[in-house]
Design a protein around this motif. Structure first.
Motif, PDB file in Angstrom:
ATOM      1  N   VAL A 210      39.902  49.541  32.010  1.00  0.00           N
ATOM      2  CA  VAL A 210      41.019  49.988  31.174  1.00  0.00           C
ATOM      3  C   VAL A 210      42.180  49.006  31.227  1.00  0.00           C
ATOM      4  O   VAL A 210      42.853  48.745  30.236  1.00  0.00           O
ATOM      5  CB  VAL A 210      41.476  51.394  31.613  1.00  0.00           C
ATOM      6  CG1 VAL A 210      42.739  51.822  30.862  1.00  0.00           C
ATOM      7  CG2 VAL A 210      40.358  52.400  31.396  1.00  0.00           C
ATOM      8  N   ASP A 211      42.423  48.445  32.418  1.00  0.00           N
ATOM      9  CA  ASP A 211      43.546  47.531  32.569  1.00  0.00           C
ATOM     10  C   ASP A 211      43.288  46.616  33.759  1.00  0.00           C
ATOM     11  O   ASP A 211      42.417  46.894  34.601  1.00  0.00           O
ATOM     12  CB  ASP A 211      44.847  48.311  32.776  1.00  0.00           C
ATOM     13  CG  ASP A 211      46.090  47.485  32.439  1.00  0.00           C
ATOM     14  OD1 ASP A 211      45.949  46.309  32.046  1.00  0.00           O
ATOM     15  OD2 ASP A 211      47.200  48.019  32.580  1.00  0.00           O
ATOM     16  N   VAL A 212      44.037  45.526  33.818  1.00  0.00           N
ATOM     17  CA  VAL A 212      43.965  44.590  34.934  1.00  0.00           C
ATOM     18  C   VAL A 212      45.374  44.352  35.443  1.00  0.00           C
ATOM     19  O   VAL A 212      46.264  43.991  34.663  1.00  0.00           O
ATOM     20  CB  VAL A 212      43.325  43.243  34.514  1.00  0.00           C
ATOM     21  CG1 VAL A 212      43.293  42.281  35.697  1.00  0.00           C
ATOM     22  CG2 VAL A 212      41.911  43.467  33.971  1.00  0.00           C
ATOM     23  N   GLU A 213      45.597  44.589  36.733  1.00  0.00           N
ATOM     24  CA  GLU A 213      46.904  44.381  37.343  1.00  0.00           C
ATOM     25  C   GLU A 213      46.837  43.227  38.336  1.00  0.00           C
ATOM     26  O   GLU A 213      45.870  43.117  39.096  1.00  0.00           O
ATOM     27  CB  GLU A 213      47.373  45.641  38.074  1.00  0.00           C
ATOM     28  CG  GLU A 213      47.770  46.777  37.150  1.00  0.00           C
ATOM     29  CD  GLU A 213      48.384  47.942  37.913  1.00  0.00           C
ATOM     30  OE1 GLU A 213      48.413  47.880  39.172  1.00  0.00           O
ATOM     31  OE2 GLU A 213      48.813  48.908  37.268  1.00  0.00           O
ATOM     32  N   THR A 214      47.849  42.391  38.336  1.00  0.00           N
ATOM     33  CA  THR A 214      47.909  41.227  39.224  1.00  0.00           C
ATOM     34  C   THR A 214      49.148  41.319  40.103  1.00  0.00           C
ATOM     35  O   THR A 214      50.243  41.605  39.616  1.00  0.00           O
ATOM     36  CB  THR A 214      47.957  39.929  38.412  1.00  0.00           C
ATOM     37  OG1 THR A 214      46.798  39.869  37.563  1.00  0.00           O
ATOM     38  CG2 THR A 214      47.953  38.711  39.324  1.00  0.00           C
ATOM     39  N   SER A 215      48.971  41.084  41.402  1.00  0.00           N
ATOM     40  CA  SER A 215      50.093  41.053  42.333  1.00  0.00           C
ATOM     41  C   SER A 215      49.999  39.774  43.155  1.00  0.00           C
ATOM     42  O   SER A 215      49.106  38.940  42.949  1.00  0.00           O
ATOM     43  CB  SER A 215      50.065  42.279  43.254  1.00  0.00           C
ATOM     44  OG  SER A 215      49.001  42.181  44.195  1.00  0.00           O
ATOM     45  N   ASP A 216      50.901  39.627  44.105  1.00  0.00           N
ATOM     46  CA  ASP A 216      50.885  38.441  44.962  1.00  0.00           C
ATOM     47  C   ASP A 216      49.682  38.429  45.888  1.00  0.00           C
ATOM     48  O   ASP A 216      49.333  37.382  46.439  1.00  0.00           O
ATOM     49  CB  ASP A 216      52.166  38.376  45.811  1.00  0.00           C
ATOM     50  CG  ASP A 216      53.409  38.111  44.979  1.00  0.00           C
ATOM     51  OD1 ASP A 216      53.244  37.597  43.849  1.00  0.00           O
ATOM     52  OD2 ASP A 216      54.512  38.430  45.437  1.00  0.00           O
ATOM     53  N   TYR A 217      49.041  39.577  46.064  1.00  0.00           N
ATOM     54  CA  TYR A 217      47.987  39.681  47.063  1.00  0.00           C
ATOM     55  C   TYR A 217      46.593  39.891  46.476  1.00  0.00           C
ATOM     56  O   TYR A 217      45.601  39.502  47.082  1.00  0.00           O
ATOM     57  CB  TYR A 217      48.285  40.832  48.033  1.00  0.00           C
ATOM     58  CG  TYR A 217      49.628  40.714  48.694  1.00  0.00           C
ATOM     59  CD1 TYR A 217      49.833  39.828  49.746  1.00  0.00           C
ATOM     60  CD2 TYR A 217      50.705  41.468  48.247  1.00  0.00           C
ATOM     61  CE1 TYR A 217      51.073  39.706  50.354  1.00  0.00           C
ATOM     62  CE2 TYR A 217      51.956  41.357  48.843  1.00  0.00           C
ATOM     63  CZ  TYR A 217      52.134  40.464  49.893  1.00  0.00           C
ATOM     64  OH  TYR A 217      53.365  40.348  50.477  1.00  0.00           O
ATOM     65  N   ARG A 218      46.527  40.505  45.283  1.00  0.00           N
ATOM     66  CA  ARG A 218      45.210  40.821  44.757  1.00  0.00           C
ATOM     67  C   ARG A 218      45.268  41.025  43.242  1.00  0.00           C
ATOM     68  O   ARG A 218      46.341  41.181  42.663  1.00  0.00           O
ATOM     69  CB  ARG A 218      44.634  42.073  45.421  1.00  0.00           C
ATOM     70  CG  ARG A 218      45.439  43.342  45.185  1.00  0.00           C
ATOM     71  CD  ARG A 218      44.861  44.510  45.957  1.00  0.00           C
ATOM     72  NE  ARG A 218      44.822  44.226  47.381  1.00  0.00           N
ATOM     73  CZ  ARG A 218      45.829  44.427  48.223  1.00  0.00           C
ATOM     74  NH1 ARG A 218      46.979  44.909  47.765  1.00  0.00           N
ATOM     75  NH2 ARG A 218      45.722  44.157  49.496  1.00  0.00           N
ATOM     76  N   VAL A 219      44.062  41.047  42.664  1.00  0.00           N
ATOM     77  CA  VAL A 219      43.886  41.443  41.269  1.00  0.00           C
ATOM     78  C   VAL A 219      43.107  42.753  41.285  1.00  0.00           C
ATOM     79  O   VAL A 219      42.110  42.892  42.004  1.00  0.00           O
ATOM     80  CB  VAL A 219      43.122  40.374  40.470  1.00  0.00           C
ATOM     81  CG1 VAL A 219      42.784  40.871  39.072  1.00  0.00           C
ATOM     82  CG2 VAL A 219      43.928  39.089  40.394  1.00  0.00           C
ATOM     83  N   PHE A 231      39.158  55.253  39.821  1.00  0.00           N
ATOM     84  CA  PHE A 231      38.397  54.167  40.435  1.00  0.00           C
ATOM     85  C   PHE A 231      38.981  52.807  40.054  1.00  0.00           C
ATOM     86  O   PHE A 231      39.466  52.603  38.933  1.00  0.00           O
ATOM     87  CB  PHE A 231      36.939  54.243  39.984  1.00  0.00           C
ATOM     88  CG  PHE A 231      36.085  53.128  40.495  1.00  0.00           C
ATOM     89  CD1 PHE A 231      35.723  53.055  41.834  1.00  0.00           C
ATOM     90  CD2 PHE A 231      35.656  52.117  39.640  1.00  0.00           C
ATOM     91  CE1 PHE A 231      34.950  52.015  42.305  1.00  0.00           C
ATOM     92  CE2 PHE A 231      34.870  51.073  40.101  1.00  0.00           C
ATOM     93  CZ  PHE A 231      34.530  51.026  41.438  1.00  0.00           C
ATOM     94  N   SER A 232      38.933  51.869  41.008  1.00  0.00           N
ATOM     95  CA  SER A 232      39.389  50.504  40.742  1.00  0.00           C
ATOM     96  C   SER A 232      38.545  49.518  41.529  1.00  0.00           C
ATOM     97  O   SER A 232      37.834  49.889  42.476  1.00  0.00           O
ATOM     98  CB  SER A 232      40.870  50.334  41.125  1.00  0.00           C
ATOM     99  OG  SER A 232      41.050  50.488  42.525  1.00  0.00           O
ATOM    100  N   VAL A 233      38.620  48.267  41.136  1.00  0.00           N
ATOM    101  CA  VAL A 233      37.959  47.166  41.836  1.00  0.00           C
ATOM    102  C   VAL A 233      39.035  46.183  42.264  1.00  0.00           C
ATOM    103  O   VAL A 233      39.894  45.806  41.458  1.00  0.00           O
ATOM    104  CB  VAL A 233      36.920  46.466  40.936  1.00  0.00           C
ATOM    105  CG1 VAL A 233      36.387  45.204  41.606  1.00  0.00           C
ATOM    106  CG2 VAL A 233      35.772  47.417  40.615  1.00  0.00           C
ATOM    107  N   SER A 234      38.997  45.777  43.509  1.00  0.00           N
ATOM    108  CA  SER A 234      40.025  44.891  44.060  1.00  0.00           C
ATOM    109  C   SER A 234      39.435  43.527  44.381  1.00  0.00           C
ATOM    110  O   SER A 234      38.342  43.428  44.946  1.00  0.00           O
ATOM    111  CB  SER A 234      40.620  45.515  45.330  1.00  0.00           C
ATOM    112  OG  SER A 234      41.573  44.665  45.921  1.00  0.00           O
ATOM    113  N   ILE A 235      40.168  42.473  44.008  1.00  0.00           N
ATOM    114  CA  ILE A 235      39.789  41.090  44.327  1.00  0.00           C
ATOM    115  C   ILE A 235      40.971  40.447  45.043  1.00  0.00           C
ATOM    116  O   ILE A 235      42.057  40.323  44.466  1.00  0.00           O
ATOM    117  CB  ILE A 235      39.445  40.279  43.066  1.00  0.00           C
ATOM    118  CG1 ILE A 235      38.377  40.992  42.233  1.00  0.00           C
ATOM    119  CG2 ILE A 235      38.981  38.873  43.443  1.00  0.00           C
ATOM    120  CD1 ILE A 235      38.145  40.359  40.875  1.00  0.00           C
ATOM    121  N   GLU A 236      40.782  40.079  46.291  1.00  0.00           N
ATOM    122  CA  GLU A 236      41.863  39.459  47.047  1.00  0.00           C
ATOM    123  C   GLU A 236      42.172  38.065  46.488  1.00  0.00           C
ATOM    124  O   GLU A 236      41.285  37.358  45.985  1.00  0.00           O
ATOM    125  CB  GLU A 236      41.477  39.341  48.525  1.00  0.00           C
ATOM    126  CG  GLU A 236      41.279  40.680  49.228  1.00  0.00           C
ATOM    127  CD  GLU A 236      42.573  41.449  49.358  1.00  0.00           C
ATOM    128  OE1 GLU A 236      43.599  40.827  49.692  1.00  0.00           O
ATOM    129  OE2 GLU A 236      42.553  42.667  49.124  1.00  0.00           O
TER     130      GLU A 236
END
Length: 299
Positions: A210-219, A231-236
């Motif tokens: 649905v969406d993709v969020e980006t932070s300083d630590y992960r996507v 539910f979400s999927v995290s990529i460091e």
């Protein structure tokens, strides 16, 4: 073959990234995967490690092969089944099925590393005849096609990823082996009851990003609007370079339908943390029309 990372600026960036993503994930990524049903030529791979033949004496509950000389082989690409509520002896019965084929036979092994892993196992591709007078065929491919295991993503199985995923997909569609057990069903992103039952285990989840969020630590790939509940999927961040090297931009997954596999973590809402692009299958990119939909008229 590695593709060039998508550009980060300029017109057409998002569509270009999606095109690269579709090419890499929908095609199976590696040209070498086409010959994975058979033993690779001697020069295949970037490491020259001597292959060997040995007799298989036994198969344990983790589908590891115990050779007649005592060595133990972990077959690359196989995620062995675990006991489930409906089949508490699933691991043992599956091991017996694989042993009925391999037990007492000579198999060809292509080690992927120069030394055994931390558990003393030789991690290798394995090939064995499927009948009298037959040429050796991929043990992992045959096991996946029979539904004896799920595909295990990682460095060891990268060369044959497309081939092995194809064999797994055929067994899943036919409901063979582990795929006949409800515990191994592919989960929907909103199936919270199933998530609760599978916490801390490897799961496969399929749905639309649905969406993709980006932070300083992960996507984070979000499969619902309620962050922390859906539910979400995290990529460091430290793992993003692997995706970039494969020509994959996680942001380009927005709106696409994917299938992801990994350990299910419920501590911060249901999520799976992935480290490698091999853990994502792109079923349909955002720009792909649905099956049966008419293509847009050219302007």
């Amino acid at each position: 073959m590695r593709t060039r990372p998508p550009p980060t600026r300029g017109p057409g960036t998002r569509s270009g990234a999606r095109a690269l993503l579709a090419a890499a994930l929908l095609s199976g990524a590696s040209a070498a995967a086409q010959d994975c049903a058979d033993p690779p030529p001697d020069a295949a791979g970037r490491k020259r490690i001597e292959r060997f033949s040995a007799r298989v004496a036994d198969v344990d509950a983790r589908l590891e092969l115990i050779l007649a000389d005592g060595r133990r082989v972990k077959v690359a690409g196989l995620d062995p089944p675990r006991p489930t509520p409906d089949a508490p002896d699933l691991d043992e019965t599956t091991a017996r099925r694989l042993k009925s084929w391999l037990g007492g036979r000579d198999a060809l092994f292509v080690p992927l590393y120069k030394a055994p892993d931390r558990w003393g196992r030789i991690v290798a591709e394995a090939y064995a005849p499927v009948g009298a007078g037959k040429a050796p065929a991929s043990v992992a491919g045959a096991a996946l096609e029979a539904g004896l295991a799920r595909f295990e993503a990682g460095e060891a199985s990268r060369r044959c990823r497309a081939y092995l995923l194809g064999r797994e997909g055929a067994a899943r569609a036919a409901g063979l082996g582990v795929w006949a057990d409800p515990y191994y069903a592919v989960l929907a992103p909103d199936d919270r009851a199933a998530f609760a039952e599978r916490a801390g285990t490897t799961a496969i989840v399929e749905g639309e990003v649905v969406d993709v969020e980006t932070s300083d630590y992960r996507v984070a790939l979000l499969f619902g609007e309620r962050r922390g509940r859906d539910f979400s999927v995290s990529i460091e961040r430290r793992d993003l370079k692997r995706f970039t090297a494969a020509g994959l931009d996680p942001a380009a997954l927005k709106g696409g339908k994917v299938r992801v596999r990994g350990v299910l973590d419920l501590r911060f809402g249901p999520r799976i943390e992935i480290e490698r692009p091999e853990e994502i299958e792109l079923i349909a990119p955002a720009d792909m029309p649905a099956a049966g939909a008419a293509a847009p008229e050219p302007r």
